[in-house]
Design a protein around this motif. Structure first.
Motif, PDB file in Angstrom:
ATOM      1  N   ARG A  39       0.741  -1.095  -0.028  1.00 22.53           N
ATOM      2  CA  ARG A  39      -0.141  -0.078   0.089  1.00 22.53           C
ATOM      3  C   ARG A  39       0.897   1.223   0.076  1.00 22.53           C
ATOM      4  NH1 ARG A  39      -1.000   3.378   3.551  1.00 22.53           N
ATOM      5  NH2 ARG A  39      -0.164   2.111   5.219  1.00 22.53           N
ATOM      6  N   ARG A  40       1.946   1.413   0.759  1.00 23.38           N
ATOM      7  CA  ARG A  40       2.655   2.523   0.726  1.00 23.38           C
ATOM      8  C   ARG A  40       3.534   2.693  -0.219  1.00 23.38           C
ATOM      9  NH1 ARG A  40       6.736   2.644   5.803  1.00 23.38           N
ATOM     10  NH2 ARG A  40       4.557   2.677   6.935  1.00 23.38           N
ATOM     11  N   TRP A  41       4.227   1.702  -0.967  1.00 26.21           N
ATOM     12  CA  TRP A  41       4.817   1.763  -2.144  1.00 26.21           C
ATOM     13  C   TRP A  41       3.823   2.277  -3.374  1.00 26.21           C
ATOM     14  CZ3 TRP A  41       9.132  -2.549  -2.619  1.00 26.21           C
ATOM     15  CH2 TRP A  41       9.910  -2.117  -1.468  1.00 26.21           C
ATOM     16  N   SER A  42       2.534   1.812  -3.315  1.00 30.49           N
ATOM     17  CA  SER A  42       1.483   2.110  -4.375  1.00 30.49           C
ATOM     18  C   SER A  42       1.087   3.749  -4.113  1.00 30.49           C
ATOM     19  CB  SER A  42       0.262   1.289  -4.314  1.00 30.49           C
ATOM     20  OG  SER A  42       0.685   0.052  -4.341  1.00 30.49           O
ATOM     21  N   ALA A  43       1.238   3.961  -3.029  1.00 31.90           N
ATOM     22  CA  ALA A  43       0.839   5.440  -2.603  1.00 31.90           C
ATOM     23  C   ALA A  43       1.939   6.521  -3.063  1.00 31.90           C
ATOM     24  CB  ALA A  43       0.257   5.594  -1.174  1.00 31.90           C
TER      25      ALA A  43
END
Length: 293
Positions: free
Chosen positions: A66-70
């Motif tokens: 989720r963090r790397w997608s954001a």
């Protein structure tokens, strides 16, 4: 190494492009184990909570994805892999195809909050939260559409997700504007293919005018109603659009890229509520295809 995990050669190509540390506090846990967990979920489409314990805590794997997608980390990794392949001459720029595919959205993908709680001194909605969450409703239910540009080697160059009912033609220019392959030796990134192919859905004056302005050769068949309208206008209708059947035969390359992308169940069916998380999921699938090559 389990089935579907990164091989040693793939890991050696991927590790130079991964973030070094968090930036504050402690350090990342084993990247390889967490990324293998992300790839396992991408391949099988299982809920995050059902990840096997050999990948560690499911919350760690999900939070990393989720963090790397954001923050765009997956996008940076994809462009870095493309830059390395371009430097080695492994990208076929002679023909780039543009196409789209519809993905059914699972019922778990619906119900995302429309508003983000107001925080004093901050924006009410983070930049990665879309107001529509890229979900479209039709007779068949909720759908999301993936638009992509693919090179001749059947690997994605640029990706974009929209609601399922959005048309293909208006999304050609946004997809091509996402096509940016950096040059490791310096200079402007490459953004223009030698030739572009697309089906009748992308036949419009706006798209052809954009391609002429960018000096991109293209082969796009003209729709019958457009051809009739042009003939009815006489000399004011302009010249017929150029079309090369031999070059158009290579349009199967982008269709085969779509099939390879949808081999991953988490990309073929949308399970993610947030649009930016699903965009990251599709980007991870593209990264996997580039690593296999």
């Amino acid at each position: 190494m389990g089935r579907g995990d990164l091989s040693d050669a793939e890991w050696a190509r991927l590790v130079p492009h991964l973030p070094r540390n968090i930036g504050r506090g402690g350090r990342w846990k084993c990247h390889r184990k967490v990324i293998n967990g992300i790839l396992f979920r991408l391949r099988t489409g299982i809920p995050w909570r059902d990840l096997p314990t050999r990948f560690g805590k499911w919350q760690t794997v999900y939070d990393r994805h989720r963090r790397w997608s954001a923050d765009g980390t997956w996008e940076k990794i994809l462009r870095s892999l493309q830059a390395g392949a371009d430097a080695e001459g492994r990208i076929d720029w002679s023909m780039v195809g543009v196409d789209s595919t519809v993905c059914r959205a699972h019922q778990h993908a619906a119900g995302a909050r429309k508003r983000v709680p107001r925080v004093p001194g901050k924006r009410t909605r983070p930049a990665w939260h879309r107001p529509d969450e890229a979900l479209g409703r039709s007779r068949g239910g909720l759908t999301t559409k993936i638009h992509l540009a693919s090179e001749g080697g059947r690997r994605p160059l640029a990706l974009l997700i929209t609601p399922g009912q959005w048309g293909d033609g208006p999304q050609m220019i946004p997809v091509l504007e996402r096509l940016r392959v950096p040059r490791p030796a310096g200079g402007h990134p490459r953004t223009r293919p030698d030739c572009l192919s697309a089906d009748k859905a992308y036949s419009s004056r706006r798209n052809r005018r954009y391609l002429r302005r960018c000096q991109i050769r293209h082969t796009i068949p003209e729709r019958r109603d457009q051809r009739t309208h042009r003939r009815n206008r006489g000399s004011a209708g302009g010249r017929p659009a150029g079309f090369n059947r031999e070059l158009y035969a290579r349009r199967n390359e982008v269709e085969r890229t779509v099939n390879a992308l949808k081999d991953f169940r988490a990309a073929a069916t949308r399970y993610d509520k947030r649009a930016y998380v699903f965009q990251g999921t599709v980007t991870v699938a593209a990264v996997r295809l580039w690593l296999r090559a």
